[in-house]
Write a protein that holds these residues in place. Structure first.
Motif, PDB file in Angstrom:
ATOM      1  N   SER B 105       0.851  -1.188   0.000  1.00 62.93           N
ATOM      2  CA  SER B 105       0.000   0.000   0.000  1.00 62.93           C
ATOM      3  C   SER B 105       0.879   1.228   0.000  1.00 62.93           C
ATOM      4  N   ASP B 106       0.327   2.321  -0.591  1.00 65.49           N
ATOM      5  CA  ASP B 106       1.069   3.573  -0.574  1.00 65.49           C
ATOM      6  C   ASP B 106       0.932   4.278   0.768  1.00 65.49           C
ATOM      7  N   ASP B 107      -0.138   3.922   1.519  1.00 67.55           N
ATOM      8  CA  ASP B 107      -0.377   4.563   2.799  1.00 67.55           C
ATOM      9  C   ASP B 107       0.714   4.129   3.773  1.00 67.55           C
ATOM     10  N   PRO B 108       1.491   5.073   4.304  1.00 62.77           N
ATOM     11  CA  PRO B 108       2.587   4.692   5.215  1.00 62.77           C
ATOM     12  C   PRO B 108       2.103   3.908   6.428  1.00 62.77           C
ATOM     13  N   GLU B 109       0.892   4.213   6.905  1.00 60.98           N
ATOM     14  CA  GLU B 109       0.378   3.523   8.090  1.00 60.98           C
ATOM     15  C   GLU B 109       0.030   2.078   7.798  1.00 60.98           C
ATOM     16  N   LYS B 110      -0.159   1.753   6.537  1.00 62.92           N
ATOM     17  CA  LYS B 110      -0.559   0.388   6.178  1.00 62.92           C
ATOM     18  C   LYS B 110       0.635  -0.440   5.717  1.00 62.92           C
ATOM     19  N   ARG B 111       1.825   0.128   5.828  1.00 61.53           N
ATOM     20  CA  ARG B 111       3.006  -0.651   5.452  1.00 61.53           C
ATOM     21  C   ARG B 111       3.172  -1.798   6.429  1.00 61.53           C
ATOM     22  N   PRO B 112       3.629  -2.936   5.970  1.00 59.07           N
ATOM     23  CA  PRO B 112       3.750  -4.110   6.845  1.00 59.07           C
ATOM     24  C   PRO B 112       4.593  -3.855   8.087  1.00 59.07           C
ATOM     25  N   ASP B 113       5.697  -3.136   7.923  1.00 68.51           N
ATOM     26  CA  ASP B 113       6.561  -2.922   9.080  1.00 68.51           C
ATOM     27  C   ASP B 113       5.864  -2.033  10.121  1.00 68.51           C
ATOM     28  N   ARG B 114       5.056  -1.092   9.648  1.00 63.78           N
ATOM     29  CA  ARG B 114       4.325  -0.230  10.581  1.00 63.78           C
ATOM     30  C   ARG B 114       3.228  -1.007  11.305  1.00 63.78           C
ATOM     31  N   ILE B 115       2.562  -1.869  10.526  1.00 61.94           N
ATOM     32  CA  ILE B 115       1.513  -2.689  11.136  1.00 61.94           C
ATOM     33  C   ILE B 115       2.114  -3.585  12.214  1.00 61.94           C
ATOM     34  N   LYS B 119       1.353  -3.577  16.204  1.00 60.86           N
ATOM     35  CA  LYS B 119       0.896  -4.766  16.934  1.00 60.86           C
ATOM     36  C   LYS B 119       1.844  -5.106  18.071  1.00 60.86           C
ATOM     37  N   GLU B 120       3.112  -4.918  17.816  1.00 58.42           N
ATOM     38  CA  GLU B 120       4.115  -5.224  18.833  1.00 58.42           C
ATOM     39  C   GLU B 120       3.932  -4.305  20.032  1.00 58.42           C
ATOM     40  N   LEU B 121       3.672  -3.040  19.758  1.00 64.92           N
ATOM     41  CA  LEU B 121       3.452  -2.085  20.841  1.00 64.92           C
ATOM     42  C   LEU B 121       2.195  -2.451  21.623  1.00 64.92           C
ATOM     43  N   GLU B 122       1.152  -2.832  20.895  1.00 60.85           N
ATOM     44  CA  GLU B 122      -0.104  -3.233  21.565  1.00 60.85           C
ATOM     45  C   GLU B 122       0.139  -4.383  22.506  1.00 60.85           C
ATOM     46  N   GLU B 123       0.948  -5.344  22.046  1.00 53.69           N
ATOM     47  CA  GLU B 123       1.250  -6.511  22.868  1.00 53.69           C
ATOM     48  C   GLU B 123       2.038  -6.097  24.104  1.00 53.69           C
ATOM     49  N   LYS B 124       2.979  -5.173  23.929  1.00 54.88           N
ATOM     50  CA  LYS B 124       3.774  -4.700  25.077  1.00 54.88           C
ATOM     51  C   LYS B 124       2.884  -3.969  26.078  1.00 54.88           C
ATOM     52  N   VAL B 125       1.946  -3.183  25.581  1.00 57.43           N
ATOM     53  CA  VAL B 125       1.031  -2.460  26.468  1.00 57.43           C
ATOM     54  C   VAL B 125       0.172  -3.470  27.234  1.00 57.43           C
ATOM     55  N   ARG B 126      -0.312  -4.494  26.531  1.00 54.27           N
ATOM     56  CA  ARG B 126      -1.146  -5.508  27.179  1.00 54.27           C
ATOM     57  C   ARG B 126      -0.361  -6.216  28.270  1.00 54.27           C
TER      58      ARG B 126
END
Lengths: 174, 187
Positions: B105-115, B119-126
């Motif tokens: 995707s051209d959308d920077p937020e939808k780039r795989p590394d950003r996704i 997700k990694e941050l979400e897991e750390k927060v959890r």
């Protein structure tokens, strides 16, 4: 305007205790003025507030995203099914509900219940034992001796039965 | 005809499932928010929502109106969610949603590394939130996710405002320590 180092330190010590409440908008007007007067001159307190804001975003944002796109498919149907399945509390739920009653209420129920049970047992036990151990004892109504026959008439205690016993003379039985 | 909340509660106490449905419609998102705030996984949060409304229907006759209905419901939701996490503690959760595939995707937020980073941050927060005591976690979620006031949190948790403040302060401090690299970086 430069504030003396000591005064600044004392103020920072007081203000830092109010930062959580300031962040949560739970301060009085006076407290809020104190914090807002201190912040422009204190990078440490500003950084602390920024950290709280960042943390709030970490905690809140994923939840907001999840709620926004959630359509709750079939949730109500599952709730209805769950209610139907659990309708009529089972023995375990009834026991659990009873045990969750306030302590005072329990005493008002179980103390009289236990006392009643004990009294009933004490009253009924002799009757039960009497009933079990009793055996109909025959009672003799009449006994007649003659040269030919001796007759004994007796009735059983708990039965409507009369027995007439004939026997020959004093030595023989019929 | 729209019914007031008091009427809905009264009818629900008499076993009216339509009244429960109306309450569900009004509160499903609030309950889901709290549940998701605790478990941070969609399926588990939906299970909790279901469980809460079933429990509500069975126990609503015990609601005497001494507190606000929404704080009563919040308390039930939090207790159910925390019980759920205790049961699920032994089951490891995956950090990446398997349904999300990598897409160009051209959308920077939808780039795989950003996704993945997201997700990694979400897991750390959890995981950081899981390090808190149940009370600290509950206070933090009520405040940060639901925006309840200290008074409302105190009512929902059955404690004093001072206790709420203490739980929030130490809960925030602990999570900030655990997420130090992310929080101070302002990511």
């Amino acid at each position: 305007m430069w504030k003396g180092g000591g005064r600044m330190k004392r103020e920072c010590s007081s203000v830092s205790k109010l930062l959580d409440k300031y962040f949560d908008q739970e301060l009085t007007l006076e407290e809020r003025s104190l914090v807002e007067g201190h912040l422009p001159d204190c990078p440490a307190c500003r950084r602390a507030l920024e950290s709280m804001e960042t943390l709030r975003n970490f905690i809140r944002s994923p939840v907001e995203e999840a709620v926004e796109k959630e359509t709750f498919p079939w949730v109500w149907e599952k709730i209805e099914r769950g209610i139907q399945q659990r309708e009529g509390p089972g023995l375990w739920e009834s026991l659990r509900d009873w045990l969750s009653l306030p302590f005072l209420l329990k005493r008002k129920i179980w103390i009289p219940a236990v006392a009643t049970a004990v009294i009933l047992i004490l009253v009924m036990a002799p009757l039960l034992f009497k009933k079990i151990s009793s055996y109909p004892v025959p009672s003799v109504v009449e006994y007649v001796e003659s040269e030919t026959y001796n007759v004994m008439i007796y009735q059983l205690e708990n039965q409507d039965v009369t027995v007439i016993w004939l026997f020959n003379g004093p030595e023989e039985e019929t | 005809m729209e019914m007031s909340e008091a009427e809905l509660i009264s009818r629900c106490q008499q076993g009216d499932r339509d009244a429960l449905r109306e309450i569900f419609n009004q509160y499903q998102k609030k309950v889901y928010r709290v549940a998701y705030g605790v478990v941070r996984q969609r399926e588990e949060a939906l299970d909790i929502v279901q469980e809460v409304f079933i429990k509500l229907f069975r126990s609503i006759q015990h609601f005497k109106g001494k507190s606000h209905f929404y704080t009563y419901l919040y308390r039930m939701t939090m207790n159910t969610a925390i019980d759920h996490t205790r049961k699920m503690k032994k089951v490891p959760s995956s950090s990446v949603d398997e349904d999300e595939g990598f897409q160009f995707s051209d959308d920077p937020e939808k780039r795989p590394d950003r996704i993945f980073a997201h997700k990694e941050l979400e897991e750390k927060v959890r995981r950081a939130m899981d390090q808190l005591s149940p009370d600290q976690k509950a206070a933090l979620i009520f405040r940060e996710v639901e925006g309840l006031t200290y008074q409302e949190i105190a009512e929902a948790m059955g404690c004093s405002i001072g206790t709420v403040m203490s739980r929030l302060h130490y809960g925030r401090k602990r999570v900030q320590e655990l997420l130090k690299d992310y929080v101070e970086g302002g990511r």
